[in-house]
Motif scaffolding. Structure first.
Motif, mmCIF file in Angstrom:
data_model
loop_
_atom_site.group_PDB
_atom_site.id
_atom_site.type_symbol
_atom_site.label_atom_id
_atom_site.label_comp_id
_atom_site.label_asym_id
_atom_site.label_seq_id
_atom_site.Cartn_x
_atom_site.Cartn_y
_atom_site.Cartn_z
ATOM 1 N N CYS A 11 70.721 143.986 39.289
ATOM 2 C CA CYS A 11 71.863 144.324 38.723
ATOM 3 C C CYS A 11 72.839 144.272 39.790
ATOM 4 O O CYS A 11 73.034 144.973 40.459
ATOM 5 N N VAL A 12 74.085 143.643 39.205
ATOM 6 C CA VAL A 12 75.388 143.480 40.096
ATOM 7 C C VAL A 12 76.539 143.471 39.278
ATOM 8 O O VAL A 12 76.429 143.528 37.987
ATOM 9 N N PRO A 467 68.939 148.172 35.178
ATOM 10 C CA PRO A 467 68.902 147.202 34.659
ATOM 11 C C PRO A 467 69.918 146.926 33.489
ATOM 12 O O PRO A 467 70.097 147.750 32.851
ATOM 13 N N LYS A 468 70.378 145.679 33.265
ATOM 14 C CA LYS A 468 71.366 145.470 32.107
ATOM 15 C C LYS A 468 70.366 144.814 31.122
ATOM 16 O O LYS A 468 70.152 145.305 30.091
ATOM 17 N N THR A 469 70.262 143.527 31.291
ATOM 18 C CA THR A 469 69.553 142.821 30.398
ATOM 19 C C THR A 469 68.056 142.898 30.440
ATOM 20 O O THR A 469 67.244 142.455 29.529
ATOM 21 N N GLY A 470 67.382 143.290 31.625
ATOM 22 C CA GLY A 470 65.953 143.203 31.748
ATOM 23 C C GLY A 470 65.643 141.761 32.196
ATOM 24 O O GLY A 470 64.360 141.700 32.449
ATOM 25 N N ASP A 475 70.648 139.079 35.168
ATOM 26 C CA ASP A 475 71.270 139.998 36.125
ATOM 27 C C ASP A 475 71.907 139.633 37.190
ATOM 28 O O ASP A 475 72.727 140.350 37.932
ATOM 29 N N ILE A 476 71.500 138.332 37.731
ATOM 30 C CA ILE A 476 72.245 137.970 38.906
ATOM 31 C C ILE A 476 73.266 137.268 38.851
ATOM 32 O O ILE A 476 74.205 137.044 39.692
ATOM 33 N N ILE A 477 73.603 137.224 37.539
ATOM 34 C CA ILE A 477 74.806 135.989 37.115
ATOM 35 C C ILE A 477 76.098 136.518 37.617
ATOM 36 O O ILE A 477 76.902 136.197 38.210
ATOM 37 N N PRO A 478 76.497 137.996 37.298
ATOM 38 C CA PRO A 478 77.726 138.592 37.791
ATOM 39 C C PRO A 478 77.954 138.517 39.070
ATOM 40 O O PRO A 478 79.215 138.193 39.769
ATOM 41 N N LEU A 479 76.798 138.618 40.133
ATOM 42 C CA LEU A 479 76.998 138.496 41.505
ATOM 43 C C LEU A 479 77.359 136.970 42.054
ATOM 44 O O LEU A 479 78.214 136.718 42.834
ATOM 45 N N LEU A 480 76.539 136.233 41.371
ATOM 46 C CA LEU A 480 76.815 134.609 41.691
ATOM 47 C C LEU A 480 78.289 134.299 41.299
ATOM 48 O O LEU A 480 78.806 133.152 42.104
ATOM 49 N N GLU A 654 71.659 130.851 34.507
ATOM 50 C CA GLU A 654 72.655 130.079 34.102
ATOM 51 C C GLU A 654 73.885 130.723 33.286
ATOM 52 O O GLU A 654 73.672 131.436 32.382
ATOM 53 N N PRO A 655 75.066 130.768 33.743
ATOM 54 C CA PRO A 655 76.155 131.655 33.003
ATOM 55 C C PRO A 655 76.357 131.154 31.718
ATOM 56 O O PRO A 655 76.603 132.216 31.072
ATOM 57 N N ASP A 656 76.202 129.931 31.725
ATOM 58 C CA ASP A 656 76.712 129.358 30.033
ATOM 59 C C ASP A 656 75.394 128.776 29.716
ATOM 60 O O ASP A 656 75.310 127.567 30.056
ATOM 61 N N ARG A 657 74.821 129.311 28.617
ATOM 62 C CA ARG A 657 73.781 128.706 27.951
ATOM 63 C C ARG A 657 73.986 128.060 26.374
ATOM 64 O O ARG A 657 73.016 127.745 25.709
ATOM 65 N N SER A 658 75.064 128.151 26.200
ATOM 66 C CA SER A 658 75.385 127.643 24.871
ATOM 67 C C SER A 658 74.914 126.302 24.448
ATOM 68 O O SER A 658 75.075 125.944 23.409
ATOM 69 N N ASP A 659 75.084 125.396 25.546
ATOM 70 C CA ASP A 659 74.754 123.968 25.220
ATOM 71 C C ASP A 659 73.473 123.587 25.841
ATOM 72 O O ASP A 659 73.029 122.444 26.067
#
Length: 665
Positions: A11-12, A467-470, A475-480, A654-659
């Motif tokens: 969590c970050v 944790p946010k999402t579990g 949870d690592i994406i905001p840090l990256l 992955e930050p963007d999983r929409s595609d």
């Protein structure tokens, strides 16, 4: 809630963005070249550290052995001592000066640490008062006038005296300091219902490390971690008659300090996998439960091949123990083998069915599991102390909080004991590379949470970062994606408190999870990691050594991963750009167009779901992206496809999983 075989909760803070190839690089070839170019590591290989990541043929490190006699004055809270420090120069250099660490000077008013972390040091003391320093030679003492600067003491050797290669020098140092109150740091005296608990750490003048990378490593101590050489410790602690002392290593004089009942109970514990009470709650309130009834007692301990020792002393302790199922060892030449014991000490108010009553169970599991999985625990005892709650580790003993209970007590116990492997056995420089200490340990203790009692406390979480999402991949994406977040290779003391846990602990640990479960696989990672521990046990590896070792041992060029995860805060970001049948005929095959929009090209799974309810997976290897950021994958035909999905199990950050998914038209 799971990630392969392990769930590691991260969590970050921050927000996500995406990166695309610049317009001047339409094929993405230049971006891929930057990601995959040869990586120059900070430390060049040579005769001291080889290109394969193992110690080189001329590797050396110095040695520090200690004989210490200490006494606690409970009226003044003053700890006084005299030590004989025997220092062996194995370096090729002749030394005309020595450097010694005085960690207690962090508590002095005006210490550098006060300006860096003022909230850590609410109380002040006079620090380490050095009464005298001398070289012991030919039966006489030659006085040295020390030069003290903050938490360092420089000792210029007397005129004409050099410490040459292979020579030893003996220093006699007399000192005292006031033990700080319960301010929440590394060492303290804490009042509880039945008396005071003395948690004594960083308590004696300790040799600084002289190594082949930078000579004397003399960073001032600012309140974080340590870097120390190895040696043997023989130490005594004199305390009031009604105190119990437990410390790093083996107790050498049990007949002088323990009652026959206590010794019999310890012998019983050495044969028991269940916890045995050595001192009960009733004993704490009963003066007759002690061997003596006035004056003082001196407790004598020895620990071999260690970088440090610590101890705890108090009249309030409930004490219990159980055997560790490892072979017995001898603490000193000529002495009978001593059993391995998991032990806990804590005040009566810490007892409880889901509290400290279970501590020794947790200690026993941690030591046995880590020994079986990675490297055998080398020391006689492993001790969990229920005290102020510093959450701090030292060889063979850890300081936790007597109020801890339930999952928190399990997690903190396992984490702190895991430090016996990193950095107590593998002696990395945690002052400069915290991720090799905290992160490597968080990695192994997260697996221990899965292993204990069929996952009773799994997945591991850190109470400071809910944790946010579990999902660790989310949870690592905001840090990256946080532009202010420091990369893992940032020197430890330049990482602010905001980022210390997210970066040094969890990004480091999650990186090893990715390496183990997505890049190499456990069948290659596990033996390589075990061999890394074996190769660097009781030695001083740098990050470059770890990187080179894992490449050489697993047969993979991992420079792209080291660059993206450790030197940068890069992330993967994949897209499906097209999905079609070859010549519009399902029988002739399927073509899937893919694009990498990120800069960290982790192996990614492509899944085809078929109309009959089945699916097929294809792993897209990292090398697929060497020549550009767009590829087309051909897959066998025969069945009708419903959709294609990248990373269907959601294991990549992955930050963007929409595609990541596309239906067949």
């Amino acid at each position: 809630m799971s990630y392969g075989k392990i769930a590691l909760i991260l969590c970050v803070a921050g927000c996500a963005t995406a990166r695309a190839a610049p317009a001047s690089d339409p094929s993405g070839a230049l971006a891929m070249r930057a990601a995959f170019n040869a990586l120059t590591l900070p430390d060049a290989p040579g005769r001291y550290a080889s290109g394969s990541g193992v110690p080189g043929p001329d590797y050396w490190q110095n040695r520090a052995d200690y004989t210490i006699h200490a006494r606690i004055d409970t009226a003044t809270h003053v700890l006084s001592g005299e030590e004989i420090l025997t220092y062996t120069n194995n370096s090729p250099d002749s030394l005309d000066e020595l450097w010694v660490q005085l960690d207690q000077n962090i508590y002095r008013s005006g210490a550098r640490a006060d300006f860096v972390n003022p909230s850590r040091h609410a109380n002040t003391t006079d620090g380490a008062v050095i009464e005298s320093v001398s070289v012991v030679r030919d039966g006489r003492d030659i006085a040295i006038q020390p030069r003290i600067s903050d938490t360092r003491m420089q000792l210029a050797l007397p005129d004409g005296m050099l410490l040459r290669h292979g020579e030893k020098i003996r220093l006699r140092i007399r000192w005292h300091h006031t033990v700080p109150g319960p301010w929440g740091g590394r060492t303290s005296v804490t009042p509880v219902r039945d008396g005071d608990i003395y948690e004594i750490a960083q308590w004696y003048p300790r040799m600084s490390v002289y190594d082949f990378r930078r000579g004397w490593d003399t960073l001032p101590y600012l309140g974080q971690e340590f870097y120390l050489d190895y040696g043997d410790f023989d130490y005594t602690v004199t305390v009031p008659w009604n105190f119990t002392v437990v410390g790093s290593g083996a107790l050498l004089n049990p007949a002088d300090v323990l009652t026959p009942t206590e010794r019999a109970r310890l012998a019983q514990a050495a044969r028991s996998d269940s916890t045995v009470q050595i001192r009960t709650a009733d004993d704490v309130a009963n003066p007759a439960s002690h061997l003596a009834h006035d004056g003082e007692k001196t407790w004598h301990f020895r620990m071999e091949n260690t970088r440090d020792v610590s101890f705890v002393a108090s009249p309030v302790f409930v004490w219990d123990a159980a055997r560790i199922n490892l072979p017995a060892i001898s603490p000193a030449p000529g002495m009978a083998p001593v059993p391995r014991l998991a032990m806990s000490v804590y005040p009566r108010e810490g007892a409880g069915a889901q509290a400290w009553d279970r501590s020794t169970e947790y200690v026993k599991h941690a030591i046995e599991y880590f020994s079986q999985q990675w490297f055998t625990y080398p020391w006689p005892n492993a001790i969990n102390v229920g005290g102020h709650g510093a959450g701090m580790e030292y060889p063979g003993i850890v300081f936790d909080g007597w109020q801890d209970r339930d999952d928190k007590l399990f997690w903190i116990t396992t984490h702190e004991l895991g430090h016996d492997w990193f950095p107590m056995i593998v002696g990395s420089n945690e002052r400069r590379s915290a991720f090799m200490d905290e992160g490597f340990n968080t990695f192994i203790d997260a697996y221990a949470s899965q292993h204990f009692n069929h996952g009773e406390y799994a997945p591991k979480r850190d109470s400071e970062f809910a944790p946010k999402t579990g999902r660790p991949a989310d949870d690592i994406i905001p840090l990256l994606t946080d532009p202010q977040a420091p990369p893992l290779m940032t020197p430890s003391e330049l990482v602010s408190e905001k980022y210390r846990h997210p970066v040094s602990y969890f990004k480091s640990a999650y990186g090893l999870v990715l390496l183990r479960e997505q890049i190499l696989g456990p069948d290659r990672f596990d033996p390589a990691f075990r061999r890394y521990i074996q190769a660097w046990a009781y030695r001083h590896p740098a990050p470059s050594d770890f990187f080179r070792f894992m490449e050489s041992e697993t047969g993979e060029d991992l420079g792209w991963f080291w660059r993206g995860w450790y030197f940068e805060n890069w992330w993967p970001d994949y897209a499906i750009t097209s999905l079609s049948y070859v010549h519009n005929d399902a029988r002739q095959g399927v073509q899937v167009g893919l694009r990498s929009k990120g800069r960290l090209m982790l192996p990614v799974t492509l899944r085809l779901d078929y109309t009959d309810g089945t699916h097929a997976d294809q792993v897209i290897p990292t090398e697929s992206w060497h020549m550009g950021d767009r590829i087309t994958i051909g897959l066998p035909g025969g069945r009708s496809v419903v959709r294609a999905t990248l990373d269907p199990d959601h294991v990549l950050p992955e930050p963007d999983r929409s595609d990541n998914s596309r239906k067949m038209r």
